[in-house]
Design an enzyme around this catalytic site. Structure first.
Site, PDB file in Angstrom:
ATOM      1  N   CYS A 296     129.556 -18.065 -12.747  1.00 14.91           N
ATOM      2  CA  CYS A 296     129.922 -17.507 -14.055  1.00 14.91           C
ATOM      3  C   CYS A 296     129.143 -16.221 -14.312  1.00 14.91           C
ATOM      4  O   CYS A 296     129.711 -15.207 -14.738  1.00 14.91           O
ATOM      5  CB  CYS A 296     129.632 -18.519 -15.159  1.00 14.91           C
ATOM      6  SG  CYS A 296     130.498 -20.098 -15.002  1.00 14.91           S
TER       7      CYS A 296
ATOM      8  N   ASP B  35      89.927   1.297  -8.624  1.00 11.13           N
ATOM      9  CA  ASP B  35      89.217   2.340  -9.360  1.00 11.13           C
ATOM     10  C   ASP B  35      87.861   1.778  -9.781  1.00 11.13           C
ATOM     11  O   ASP B  35      87.721   0.565  -9.986  1.00 11.13           O
ATOM     12  CB  ASP B  35      90.045   2.734 -10.584  1.00 11.13           C
ATOM     13  CG  ASP B  35      89.305   3.698 -11.484  1.00 11.13           C
ATOM     14  OD1 ASP B  35      88.859   4.734 -10.985  1.00 11.13           O
ATOM     15  OD2 ASP B  35      89.174   3.391 -12.685  1.00 11.13           O
TER      16      ASP B  35
ATOM     17  N   CYS C 280     127.303 -22.013 -14.324  1.00  5.84           N
ATOM     18  CA  CYS C 280     126.717 -21.891 -12.985  1.00  5.84           C
ATOM     19  C   CYS C 280     126.522 -20.421 -12.665  1.00  5.84           C
ATOM     20  O   CYS C 280     126.926 -19.536 -13.419  1.00  5.84           O
ATOM     21  CB  CYS C 280     127.593 -22.561 -11.922  1.00  5.84           C
ATOM     22  SG  CYS C 280     129.178 -21.752 -11.680  1.00  5.84           S
TER      23      CYS C 280
END
Length: 758
Positions: free
Chosen positions: A20, A443, A17
């Protein structure tokens, strides 16, 4: 001097999970000079560490925390001509989980059915339930028990702690009820048979169905989770498998088939129809069409011939090509793209870090709530059975797995889908930026236009020879890498060759380049300057003759660029350079407008040429005549005016502006410096990909927020319901498993994201 910093990626095992992941991350970050990010969904830790430490030191810390860690194993060398070897990553783990689930399911179904259908209960049925439930509660739930024990030894609690405590409590209570539940009424002297009979009478006091059923439901959720997580990483695995496995290298006039890893820069190799191009290179012989859809997302093959660059992993469709290797191994475009996607998936968005912090403290809080629930039910006069049921339901339903999966699974799928569409997201924090963007600066050359300048015309001042203008200006510009200079040099060489047999460009000496202004050189004894009119007349020559000024004005009104040539103190000619607008640019601008973005054209060209281009694609706001170093300043000024700015560009001179912008988008056909400075890279040179990139990023961020909302809402609503006794442990287990599966499957919907096209 301090030791140089290094970076490594570790494969982490044993995480169940987000708690952890948070624990491992916290332990690693406690080391001096270490910066670590642990991703639960990818099961990877990205660690930057000083030279005083080694990967072995990091692995030791992870193992002391109760998990496993290892350096990623290199892929096995395939046999020549063979495909990818070995089973898919994670396949063995998923198979083991499937086996545990299957056996537990077969044993648990009779237990749950007997408990829930009184008509099917027979004499001493509880003992059959105990026989069937015991392997499930012990062996089936062993992954949860083991993880809970490991974490307990380190003074921590995770999602597995909640599951283990809930299952163990249900099973232990059932054992007590079966073996000792009648002791207070009839005494132990009544023996086993009478105890069995009492247990039958008090069947409501046993929870074998909860112990077995919850285990199966959570194993089922884990299995679907594992499969869905694997599907979410499919795009990255597909990228890794795109590369060719071997190549037909030309050595001493013969074709020798060798593994791609043995191909060296400069070697030539043959690509036949239907084969993948082994590495990035340049075509030295042959002509064909190359299918680059796996990298760019564009289905139309690109025609290539001698001198054209080709990318490794693309498929040769019909002709025989001979290619000279330019980039091999980790330097290829495919390897770079794969690294960018991996880095994006390993990172964490700011919103995920909030979820991780909550998950880290969530489990202890839930245990306190469960104990409080037990005490409250007992204090209000309810029996131990009812109190125990409510407390176990709280433990089971509150597992924060959905919170831990909410963000990383969406990032996995979103970045993977982006890679399939030719969109590379540098990191998860980019997702937050796309939501706020209200202005996109574009650009001109290479972004809106094709970026392939060509010499459209040339004119000489009265009394001058146009061929002399081409000869001297072309020679001076031949030393510059600027697209306009290259176009002038190439055009001059072509026209001189066509007009005067044997003619070419003379050699230039004392070449000097003035960024954004022009060049100077000595050609055939003449001091030649080629560049902007203002720069020439201010430093190198007299004012521009009127006929040349009028010709330049006509060109600029048509969206072309005029460059003047001067030597020996006088302007002698004008060269007209033109670029073509990409056929998809107008559609792309319309899409950006529809997304609520305000397009701005930013270019070094003069105002008239810039506005002519802007008018053709539907841009109203133009910032023209900007020198390369001024592009970042222009972005800053827009930001100072309160705008949140995205910048799209492809040149080296765009790199500073891309870095300055709140969101940088680099056209993948451009310079490496621009790509490195950007947040999003558009592998294909199609401006429509900018809208796709922003759209996908926004969709991914929205999916993360949806996931987190439902994960938090689920826990916020479910814990009180369980504490009040409205949910049994079995229903709680099913709801918990469903919440995790829902979050992952919701993320998988991103795989269906399609670019908008008109």
């Amino acid at each position: 001097m301090p030791a140089a910093r290094q970076a490594v990626e570790l494969s982490i095992g044993g995480m169940t999970c987000a708690s952890c992941a948070a624990r491992i991350e916290k332990k690693l970050n406690k080391l001096d000079g270490v910066t670590a990010t642990v991703n639960f969904a990818t099961e990877k830790a990205s660690v930057a560490f000083p030279g005083s430490l080694s990967p072995a030191d990091l692995i030791e810390v992870v193992e002391r925390t109760g998990y496993t860690a290892a350096l990623p194993a290199p892929p096995p060398e395939p046999e020549p001509g063979a495909g990818a070897a070995g089973p898919p990553a994670g396949g063995g783990e998923t198979a083991a989980l499937r086996q545990r689930l299957g056996i537990s399911l077969l044993l648990a179904v009779p237990v749950v059915v007997l408990a829930m259908v009184p008509a099917w209960q027979f004499r001493d049925w509880q003992w059959l339930s105990l026989t069937l439930a015991a392997p499930v509660a012990v062996w089936g739930a062993w992954p949860f028990h083991r993880a809970a024990l490991v974490n307990a030894r380190h003074g921590a609690a995770t999602m597995d702690t909640l599951i283990s405590v809930g299952v163990t409590a249900s099973f232990a209570w059932s054992l007590y009820a079966l073996f000792f539940g009648a002791a207070g009424q009839a005494g132990m002297r009544m023996g086993f048979t009478l105890l069995a009979g009492h247990a039958g009478a008090g069947a409501s006091a046993i929870y074998l169905d909860a112990a077995a059923g919850v285990t199966v439901l959570i194993l089922l959720g884990r299995y679907f989770e594992a499969r869905a997580k694997r599907r979410s990483g499919a795009a990255l695995r597909a990228l890794a498998e795109l590369g060719a496995k071997d190549a037909a290298v030309l050595r001493e006039g013969r074709e020798v088939r060798v593994p791609v890893a043995q191909l060296a820069v400069g070697e030539e190799f043959v690509v036949r129809p239907g084969e993948k191009i082994a590495v990035d290179g340049v075509v030295t012989s042959g002509a064909s069409a190359v299918d680059a859809s796996m990298l760019t997302g564009e289905p139309v093959p690109v025609e290539v011939t001698t001198g054209d660059a080709v990318t490794g992993g693309c498929v040769n469709t019909y002709g025989r090509l001979v290619v000279r290797a330019v980039r091999v191994g980790a330097d290829t475009e495919l390897a770079r793209i794969t690294r960018l996607v991996e880095q994006a998936q390993a990172g964490k968005a700011p919103v995920q870090r909030l979820a991780d912090r909550i998950s880290a403290v969530f489990v202890p809080v839930v245990i306190v709530i469960a104990l409080a629930t037990l005490a409250a039910w007992l204090a209000t006069g309810h029996g131990p059975a009812a109190a125990f049921t409510a407390a176990v339901a709280v433990l089971i339903i509150a597992c924060p797995c959905a919170m831990g999966l909410a963000t990383p699974t969406a990032i996995l799928v979103g970045t993977g889908r982006g890679a399939q569409l030719g969109i590379l997201i540098k990191g998860p924090e980019v997702l937050e930026s796309t939501r706020k963007i209200d202005t996109i600066v574009l650009d001109k050359t290479g972004t809106i236009t094709a970026g392939k300048m060509s010499l459209a015309g040339a004119a000489a001042a009265p009394g001058e020879d146009v061929f002399e203008v081409l000869r001297l200006a072309g020679a001076a510009e031949d030393g510059s890498a600027h697209p306009i200079a290259a176009a002038i040099a190439a055009g001059a060489r072509h026209r001189l060759g066509a007009g005067l047999p044997g003619a070419g460009l003379p050699r230039a000496e004392d070449f000097a380049s003035y960024q954004g202004l022009g060049v100077t050189a000595v050609v055939d004894g003449h001091a030649v300057a080629v560049g902007r009119a203002g720069w020439l007349t201010g430093q190198w020559a007299q004012p521009v003759p009127r006929p040349l000024a009028e010709r330049a004005a006509q060109a600029e009104a048509a969206g072309q660029t005029a460059v003047f040539a001067a030597w020996d103190g006088a302007v002698r000619g004008v060269l007209i350079v033109a670029d073509t607008i990409k056929p998809t640019s107008a559609e792309a601008i319309a899409r950006l407008r529809a997304m609520g973005l305000r397009p701005v054209l930013l270019t070094g060209d003069n105002e008239r040429a810039a506005r002519a281009v802007a008018a053709q694609v539907g841009i109203e706001e133009v910032i023209a005549g900007v020198l390369p170093e001024g592009k970042a300043t222009a972005v800053k000024e827009l930001q100072a005016a309160g705008r949140v700015v995205a910048m799209a560009g492809d040149g080296v001179n765009d790199a500073a502006a891309l870095a300055q912008a709140d969101l940088g988008l680099a056209m993948g056909t451009g310079a490496d410096a621009a790509i490195e400075a950007s947040d999003l890279t558009l592998v294909r040179g199609d401006l429509r990909a900018a809208g796709d990139a922003i759209g996908l990023s926004r969709r991914t961020l929205a999916t993360i927020k949806d996931n987190l909302f439902w994960a938090f809402a689920y826990n916020a609503a479910a814990i009180p319901l369980a504490a009040l006794g409205f949910l049994s442990p079995l229903i709680a287990g099913a709801a918990m498993a469903f919440s995790s599966v829902f979050v992952v499957t919701n993320s998988l919907r991103l795989r269906r994201f399609q670019p908008a096209r008109t």
